[in-house]
Structures are given as structure tokens and as C-alpha cells.
Design an enzyme around this catalytic site. Structure first.
Site, mmCIF file in Angstrom:
data_model
loop_
_atom_site.group_PDB
_atom_site.id
_atom_site.type_symbol
_atom_site.label_atom_id
_atom_site.label_comp_id
_atom_site.label_asym_id
_atom_site.label_seq_id
_atom_site.Cartn_x
_atom_site.Cartn_y
_atom_site.Cartn_z
ATOM 1 N N LYS A 55 1.155 -1.591 -0.062
ATOM 2 C CA LYS A 55 -0.257 0.353 0.064
ATOM 3 C C LYS A 55 0.891 1.134 0.368
ATOM 4 O O LYS A 55 0.045 2.070 -0.027
ATOM 5 C CB LYS A 55 -0.964 0.125 1.387
ATOM 6 C CG LYS A 55 -2.099 -1.007 1.283
ATOM 7 C CD LYS A 55 -3.631 -0.333 -0.259
ATOM 8 C CE LYS A 55 -4.210 -1.082 0.211
ATOM 9 N NZ LYS A 55 -5.463 -0.777 -0.273
ATOM 10 N N SER A 309 0.921 -10.017 -0.219
ATOM 11 C CA SER A 309 0.618 -7.983 -0.145
ATOM 12 C C SER A 309 0.662 -7.528 0.867
ATOM 13 O O SER A 309 0.565 -6.271 1.102
ATOM 14 C CB SER A 309 -0.497 -8.187 -1.165
ATOM 15 O OG SER A 309 -1.894 -9.207 0.006
#
Length: 507
Positions: A55, A309
Site C-alpha cells: 500500500k 501483499s
């Protein structure tokens, strides 16, 4: 023509400003998983970023592209996790104010991580949706710039730099790249770049079974709003995907795969066995989808790339993951077996199990004629479970496979032996309560009726919500009032009154 066709995402990605804060993460070969599924598995280690998540890329790319005077006024975001930390670290690097609105249910560890980066934290509402609305209010009143977690071309381009790194690190053939999907920013960025450079590579999105907003949207050809989402893979629990991300996914994504919580737990274990790192549930979605895709298509000898992720895992959640990983990997069967309550019956049962390892055994005397046993058994493959059930039934021992029964695995294994024939008109519901003070009292106050609570089981799993099993005695003539109570309560819920595991052990 969609709005996205006017944007050259390849160019935006190649000129993204991410490496002031993000690093080029390794693309690592996974030897154990590769050997087990007979394909070459490579993992893109975004869990190794400074904030343990990809992110950071999108947040920084968006903020670094803002005009100087706009950046000076500061930015605002709504997030309960990884995006919040990405915005906070980006603001720290750029020397600007950052305000993060987080739900009041956010675990303290996440709040402290954001504050440690110098951001201001405002706690508001019970959900991301509440926090989002509050952030939009503050954006206007304090003249801040909103940094969207996924639906922004600059954010999408920042996430797309992952694809650039993958293709630079591995110019050889790749069958498919697998991405976790929440709002769709990661999927859209990777898909847009890969299809511009190496269009033969398949792009596969992976969602949790109870949060498949992109899957449903692509099926229906329009963005859909889910009524509710499961929160186990909380980093990807989004009710509606973005406009930009949906349009790009329509253009470039080859397929969507949906996996359940057990498969996610198994994937976390798979990655741990190869890397000794522990991914968060959303961070393991790509690996779970990769395994399912290889199995579904009977692949062999192909190169498959998964994006690890994120790794912002709550430690308390590990107990639940460890319990469910073996089931998710199809290495454990969970069975309910009925045996005669007489000497020698238990020995007969154990003999039928053979040399299989018993992983769990729950039993309590409740009937002079027969005994109901809840048992976990190690198996080599899913077919073994069906064969074992058939063998038990053939020997006169009724058996029920509960391996895919959520109530059995989550609650009943801790409640076995609690028959209550005196609990007339009992209905049983599974709820997800917000994990915060007052959640139970809201349940009781909203109930507002004299329905007796005949069963209650709760177990903390280190999440932003609690899983609760509740039995209530509701007379048939009060079913309408009960339905109104469920609607007014607003908590996600499932009717388990006719669940066979409940009937067998607790009904």
C-alpha cells in the site's frame, strides 16, 4: 470507451514516484510449495516493504504528485490498516500533515503503528464506511486532500510498479500472476502494465469467499454493492470496488478465483514453511488462489507468480489460523461419529481409523444407548475422508463429514456434549459482533424481548470482530418480531437452526 482508455498506465507506472520510500522487493522461489503442486511458484515479497504491505507504493505516488501548495495543507485518509500506514509514512517523508480516520473497532496495535509515523488519528464509527464518510467531511472542512486507498489513477499506477519489477526480475515465460483483490487497485495496476508489455501472461484476481465484490461485478458487467462482507481477510474486505479499478479489470483481467477461509489459512502455512514469514489473511489470498488455479486446470511445470501483499498480522489470530490450516490443505477431516454406548465400541471405532493420526477428539456421556463423538483425523487427500466415512457407516457406525461445516469447526468443537432437550423452540444463529465494548449490550438491548438465551459461545480470534454462536428460545408466534430484531441489530448473521452438526451435538 471508458475513462481509463485515455490514461497511458504503462507510462504512468514507469514514471511513478515510489522508490523514495518503497523498495524493490525480491521475487522468491518457493521450493516446498512448488514441489507439492508440481509447478514453479514465485512469490513477490511485498510483505517486506517498510510498512509490511504494498500500500505504501500507491499512497506515496499519489502524494508525491500533488502540487506543493496542496501538499502543504495536508492529506486525509480513511483506513483501518495498511493504507493508513502507507499514507502516514509517505507524509513523514514528504513533511506534510496526515490525518487518518479509523473505525473505533481498530486494534490498538494498528492505531499505534500509524501514530508512530507522525500521523493524527481520529477514531470514528464502527466500520470503514463510517470512517470514510467522516474523512470526506474533514476533507472539506479542513481543506485537506483525500488519498483514496484504491480508486485513483496515481494510486493504481503506484501499485502497478510491482508488475514492472516482476517482469524485470523474470523475463522468462510466466503462465499467470495472482493478485489479492479488495477495492481492486493492486489488480488494476498490475493488469494494466502486464497486458501492455507481456499480454500473453494471464492476470488472475483472488477474493475471499464472503467478500467477492469484483467477482460479482465482472459477472454482472457493472459495479455491485455487497450487503455485507466477511472480515477474516480484513485487508481485502470491500463492499464495492472502484470505478477506475473495475473498468481496468474489465479490460485486462483474465479470471477471478474465490477461496474460503480454510484455504487462506492453508496458504499462510504454505508461505511460512518456505519463508518463515507470516502473512496476514489478505496477504495470502494470492497464494491460495494460485493453488486453486493450478489444481482446477491440472497444471504442471508452469511458472506461477503470487503477490505476498501484506504481513500486518494480529498475533492473537494465529491460534485460529493454526486450527484451520490443516483442514484448508485437505490434510484433516472433521467427523461426527455415533457409536453404541457399550464396552468395546470405542475400541472398534479406533480400529476402523487404522493408523491415521487423531488430531482432535471430543466426547461427553449424554445418552445411555449411544455416544456422539467429534473427531479430527489426519488424511492424505480429500478422497480419504469420503472413504473413511463410508467404512464407518458400513460397520454400523453412522458418520457425518463436518470438514466444510463452519459452525462445527468454529464453535461446536468447543461445546460438544451439551444437549438441552428442555430448551424448547430453540433457534440458533451465528453472528459477527464488532470487537469493542458494548457490542453484547447492544445485542441484548436490541433484542428487547424475553427470549431466553439458551446457548452462547464466543472465542476471541484477534480480529476486528467476534464470532458468536447464540441459541434463543423463540416461540413460533413470535417469529415476525424475531425477524425485526435481526434487521434492527444490523450485525452479520446466519441461521444455523437446521445445521446437522448442531442437531447432532447440541439440539
Amino acid at each position: 470507451m471508458t475513462k481509463n482508455t485515455t490514461i497511458n498506465y504503462r507510462e504512468k507506472i514507469e514514471h511513478s514516484h515510489v522508490y523514495d520510500v518503497a523498495k524493490i522487493t525480491p521475487l522468491e522461489f518457493q521450493p516446498n510449495l512448488s514441489a507439492r503442486i508440481n509447478n514453479r511458484v514465485l512469490l513477490k515479497r511485498e510483505d517486506m516493504q517498510p510498512v509490511f504491505s504494498f500500500k505504501l507504493r500507491g499512497a506515496y505516488n499519489k502524494m508525491a504528485s500533488l502540487p506543493t501548495d496542496t501538499l502543504k495543507r495536508g492529506v486525509i485518509a480513511a483506513s483501518a490498516g495498511n493504507h493508513a500506514q502507507g499514507v502516514a509514512m509517505s507524509a513523514q517523508k514528504l513533511g506534510c500533515r496526515a490525518v487518518i480516520v479509523m473505525p473505533t473497532t481498530t486494534p490498538l496495535i494498528k492505531i499505534n503503528a500509524v501514530k508512530a509515523r507522525g500521523a493524527e488519528v481520529i477514531l470514528f464509527g464502527d466500520s470503514y464506511s463510517d470512517a470514510y464518510v467522516k474523512a470526506l467531511e474533514l476533507e472539506k472542512s479542513e481543506q485537506l486532500t483525500f488519498v483514496h486507498p484504491y480508486d485513483d489513477p496515481d494510486v493504481i499506477a503506484g501499485q502497478g510498479t510491482i508488475a514492472l519489477e516482476i517482469l524485470n526480475a523474470h523475463p522468462e515465460p510466466i503462465e499467470a500472476i495472482f493478485c489479492c483483490v479488495g477495492g481492486g487497485g493492486l489488480l488494476a495496476g498490475i493488469a494494466a502494465y502486464v497486458k501492455a508489455v507481456r499480454p500473453e501472461i494471464k492476470i488472475i484476481g483472488v477474493e475471499a469467499k464472503d467478500a467477492e465484490a469484483m467477482t460479482e461485478s465482472l459477472k454482472q458487467g457493472k459495479r455491485v454493492m455487497l450487503d455485507q462482507v466477511g472480515l477474516f481477510a480484513d485487508g481485502a474486505a470491500v463492499k464495492q470496488v472502484g470505478e477506475h479499478t473495475f473498468a481496468l479489470s474489465q479490460q485486462y483481467v483474465d479470471e477471478m478465483i474465490v477461496v474460503d477461509n480454510d484455504a487462506i489459512c492453508a496458504a499462510i502455512k504454505d508461505v511460512f514453511e518456505d519463508t518463515r514469514s507470516i502473512l496476514e489473511p489478505a496477504g495470502a489470498l494470492a497464494t491460495a488462489g494460485l493453488k486453486e488455479y493450478a489444481k482446477r486446470n491440472n497444471l504442471s511445470g508452469k511458472t506461477l507468480v503470487g503477490i505476498a501483499s501484506g504481513a500486518n498480522m494480529n498475533f492473537d489470530r494465529l491460534r485460529f489460523i493454526a486450527e484451520r490450516a490443516e483442514v484448508g490443505e485437505k490434510r484433516e477431516a472433521v467427523l461426527a461419529v455415533t457409536i453404541p454406548e457399550k464396552p468395546g465400541a470405542f475400541k472398534t471405532f479406533c480400529r476402523l481409523l487404522g493408523d491415521r493420526n487423531i488430531t482432535e477428539f471430543n466426547y461427553r456421556y449424554s445418552d445411555p444407548k449411544e455416544a456422539h463423538i467429534f473427531v479430527g483425523v489426519a488424511i492424505a487427500d480429500p478422497n480419504e475422508s469420503a472413504n473413511l466415512v463410508a467404512d464407518l457407516i458400513a460397520q454400523g457406525l453412522p458418520a457425518l463429514d463436518l470438514t466444510d461445516n463452519e459452525v462445527a469447526k468454529l464453535h461446536l468443537r468447543h461445546l460438544v456434549g451439551g444437549h438441552a432437550p428442555q430448551a424448547e423452540n430453540e433457534v440458533v444463529f451465528r453472528f459477527e459482533f464488532p470487537e469493542k465494548p458494548g457490542a453484547l449490550m447492544k445485542f441484548l438491548d436490541t433484542m428487547g424481548h424475553d427470549w431466553n438465551i439458551s446457548l452462547f459461545h464466543y472465542r476471541n480470534h484477534g480480529a476486528d470482530f467476534g464470532r458468536v454462536l447464540v441459541g434463543m428460545q423463540v416461540p413460533p408466534n413470535e417469529q415476525t418480531e424475531f425477524a425485526e430484531f435481526l434487521q434492527n441489530l444490523g450485525y452479520p448473521h446466519w441461521d444455523e437452526t437446521h445445521n446437522p452438526a448442531y442437531k447432532l451435538f447440541l439440539g
